[in-house]
Design a protein around this motif. Structure first.
Motif, PDB file in Angstrom:
ATOM      1  N   ALA A   1     102.227 116.082  59.658  1.00  0.00           N
ATOM      2  CA  ALA A   1     100.809 116.116  59.280  1.00  0.00           C
ATOM      3  C   ALA A   1     100.057 114.983  59.977  1.00  0.00           C
ATOM      4  O   ALA A   1      98.953 115.179  60.495  1.00  0.00           O
ATOM      5  CB  ALA A   1     100.662 116.019  57.767  1.00  0.00           C
ATOM      6  N   GLY A   2     100.670 113.817  60.022  1.00  0.00           N
ATOM      7  CA  GLY A   2     100.056 112.686  60.725  1.00  0.00           C
ATOM      8  C   GLY A   2      99.919 112.925  62.214  1.00  0.00           C
ATOM      9  O   GLY A   2      98.885 112.618  62.818  1.00  0.00           O
ATOM     10  N   TYR A   3     100.955 113.474  62.821  1.00  0.00           N
ATOM     11  CA  TYR A   3     100.892 113.775  64.254  1.00  0.00           C
ATOM     12  C   TYR A   3      99.777 114.775  64.556  1.00  0.00           C
ATOM     13  O   TYR A   3      99.012 114.619  65.511  1.00  0.00           O
ATOM     14  CB  TYR A   3     102.214 114.382  64.753  1.00  0.00           C
ATOM     15  CG  TYR A   3     103.451 113.548  64.546  1.00  0.00           C
ATOM     16  CD1 TYR A   3     103.408 112.155  64.526  1.00  0.00           C
ATOM     17  CD2 TYR A   3     104.686 114.159  64.378  1.00  0.00           C
ATOM     18  CE1 TYR A   3     104.556 111.405  64.340  1.00  0.00           C
ATOM     19  CE2 TYR A   3     105.850 113.420  64.199  1.00  0.00           C
ATOM     20  CZ  TYR A   3     105.778 112.041  64.175  1.00  0.00           C
ATOM     21  OH  TYR A   3     106.921 111.314  63.999  1.00  0.00           O
ATOM     22  N   LEU A   4      99.695 115.801  63.730  1.00  0.00           N
ATOM     23  CA  LEU A   4      98.683 116.843  63.938  1.00  0.00           C
ATOM     24  C   LEU A   4      97.272 116.303  63.721  1.00  0.00           C
ATOM     25  O   LEU A   4      96.344 116.655  64.461  1.00  0.00           O
ATOM     26  CB  LEU A   4      98.958 118.029  63.014  1.00  0.00           C
ATOM     27  CG  LEU A   4     100.232 118.818  63.339  1.00  0.00           C
ATOM     28  CD1 LEU A   4     100.620 119.719  62.175  1.00  0.00           C
ATOM     29  CD2 LEU A   4     100.050 119.623  64.609  1.00  0.00           C
ATOM     30  N   MET A   5      97.109 115.440  62.724  1.00  0.00           N
ATOM     31  CA  MET A   5      95.786 114.865  62.464  1.00  0.00           C
ATOM     32  C   MET A   5      95.338 113.973  63.625  1.00  0.00           C
ATOM     33  O   MET A   5      94.182 114.035  64.059  1.00  0.00           O
ATOM     34  CB  MET A   5      95.808 114.050  61.170  1.00  0.00           C
ATOM     35  CG  MET A   5      94.438 113.580  60.759  1.00  0.00           C
ATOM     36  SD  MET A   5      94.339 112.600  59.242  1.00  0.00           S
ATOM     37  CE  MET A   5      95.807 112.900  58.369  1.00  0.00           C
ATOM     38  N   ALA A   6      96.249 113.155  64.131  1.00  0.00           N
ATOM     39  CA  ALA A   6      95.911 112.288  65.263  1.00  0.00           C
ATOM     40  C   ALA A   6      95.550 113.112  66.496  1.00  0.00           C
ATOM     41  O   ALA A   6      94.544 112.836  67.174  1.00  0.00           O
ATOM     42  CB  ALA A   6      97.078 111.353  65.567  1.00  0.00           C
ATOM     43  N   ALA A   7      96.336 114.124  66.792  1.00  0.00           N
ATOM     44  CA  ALA A   7      96.053 114.970  67.954  1.00  0.00           C
ATOM     45  C   ALA A   7      94.704 115.663  67.804  1.00  0.00           C
ATOM     46  O   ALA A   7      93.915 115.702  68.753  1.00  0.00           O
ATOM     47  CB  ALA A   7      97.168 115.999  68.144  1.00  0.00           C
ATOM     48  N   ALA A   8      94.427 116.187  66.627  1.00  0.00           N
ATOM     49  CA  ALA A   8      93.148 116.874  66.399  1.00  0.00           C
ATOM     50  C   ALA A   8      91.972 115.919  66.588  1.00  0.00           C
ATOM     51  O   ALA A   8      90.973 116.271  67.222  1.00  0.00           O
ATOM     52  CB  ALA A   8      93.120 117.482  65.004  1.00  0.00           C
ATOM     53  N   GLY A   9      92.103 114.721  66.067  1.00  0.00           N
ATOM     54  CA  GLY A   9      91.021 113.742  66.204  1.00  0.00           C
ATOM     55  C   GLY A   9      90.738 113.377  67.648  1.00  0.00           C
ATOM     56  O   GLY A   9      89.584 113.356  68.089  1.00  0.00           O
ATOM     57  N   PHE A  10      91.779 113.107  68.409  1.00  0.00           N
ATOM     58  CA  PHE A  10      91.585 112.713  69.803  1.00  0.00           C
ATOM     59  C   PHE A  10      91.119 113.888  70.667  1.00  0.00           C
ATOM     60  O   PHE A  10      90.286 113.711  71.551  1.00  0.00           O
ATOM     61  CB  PHE A  10      92.866 112.104  70.372  1.00  0.00           C
ATOM     62  CG  PHE A  10      93.049 110.666  69.988  1.00  0.00           C
ATOM     63  CD1 PHE A  10      92.389 109.658  70.665  1.00  0.00           C
ATOM     64  CD2 PHE A  10      93.878 110.334  68.933  1.00  0.00           C
ATOM     65  CE1 PHE A  10      92.549 108.333  70.305  1.00  0.00           C
ATOM     66  CE2 PHE A  10      94.049 109.004  68.559  1.00  0.00           C
ATOM     67  CZ  PHE A  10      93.380 108.001  69.242  1.00  0.00           C
TER      68      PHE A  10
END
Length: 167
Positions: A47-56
């Motif tokens: 979930a953290g990886y996906l959130m970071a990727a989505a934000g960037f």
């Protein structure tokens, strides 16, 4: 060239949206697991990886739509050459910082791959995999800022014209 760049920004936004759907799936899986008394290891990390990727990945698209918050207190009071000079300087400085961020993000992915760096969480994911989303987002964002700087140099309206509503 304009169509290619706009397609790149839109593609990054669509990819960010896809990662947000993946984030939603991880949250649902976690909630469902709690309710039905099972555990899927790594859902928090993913979930953290996906959130970071989505934000960037969403940065460039958001910039090109004039949705980044800009503090234009000083800029709004200037006119003519002074305003243009400050606008060019601020976009140029932002582009340089974004290029540095992109360079070091790509370098981080490369080093993580080279040294076989893995997550310390229970998922033990090779870190270069989730770092790709951040690096790609940073590269596209830097490209968008360089694009805006070139537009401003040519006297065309870009974020300078569309973002004054956020004053």
């Amino acid at each position: 060239m304009r169509r290619v760049l706009d397609a790149l920004y839109d593609g990054a936004a669509w990819l960010a949206a896809l990662f947000m759907v993946g984030l939603l799936a991880m949250v649902w899986l976690s909630i469902l697991g709690r309710q039905l008394h099972f555990h899927v290891p790594g859902t928090d990390a993913y979930a953290g990886y996906l959130m970071a990727a989505a934000g960037f990945l969403a940065l460039a698209h958001t910039l090109k739509r004039g949705e980044h918050i800009r503090v234009t207190l000083l800029l709004a009071r200037l006119r003519g050459r002074a305003r243009r000079a400050l606008e060019l300087w601020s976009i140029g400085a932002s582009a340089l910082l974004a290029l540095l961020l992109a360079f070091y993000s790509v370098r981080l992915v490369w080093l993580s791959h080279r040294f076989h760096d893995v997550s310390t969480a229970s998922d033990a994911t090779p870190l270069w995999l989730p770092q790709i989303g951040m690096a790609l987002g940073c590269v596209v964002f830097a490209l968008a800022l360089v694009d805006e700087w070139v537009l401003a140099l040519r006297g065309r309206s870009g974020i300078a014209a569309t973002s004054t509503r956020h004053e």
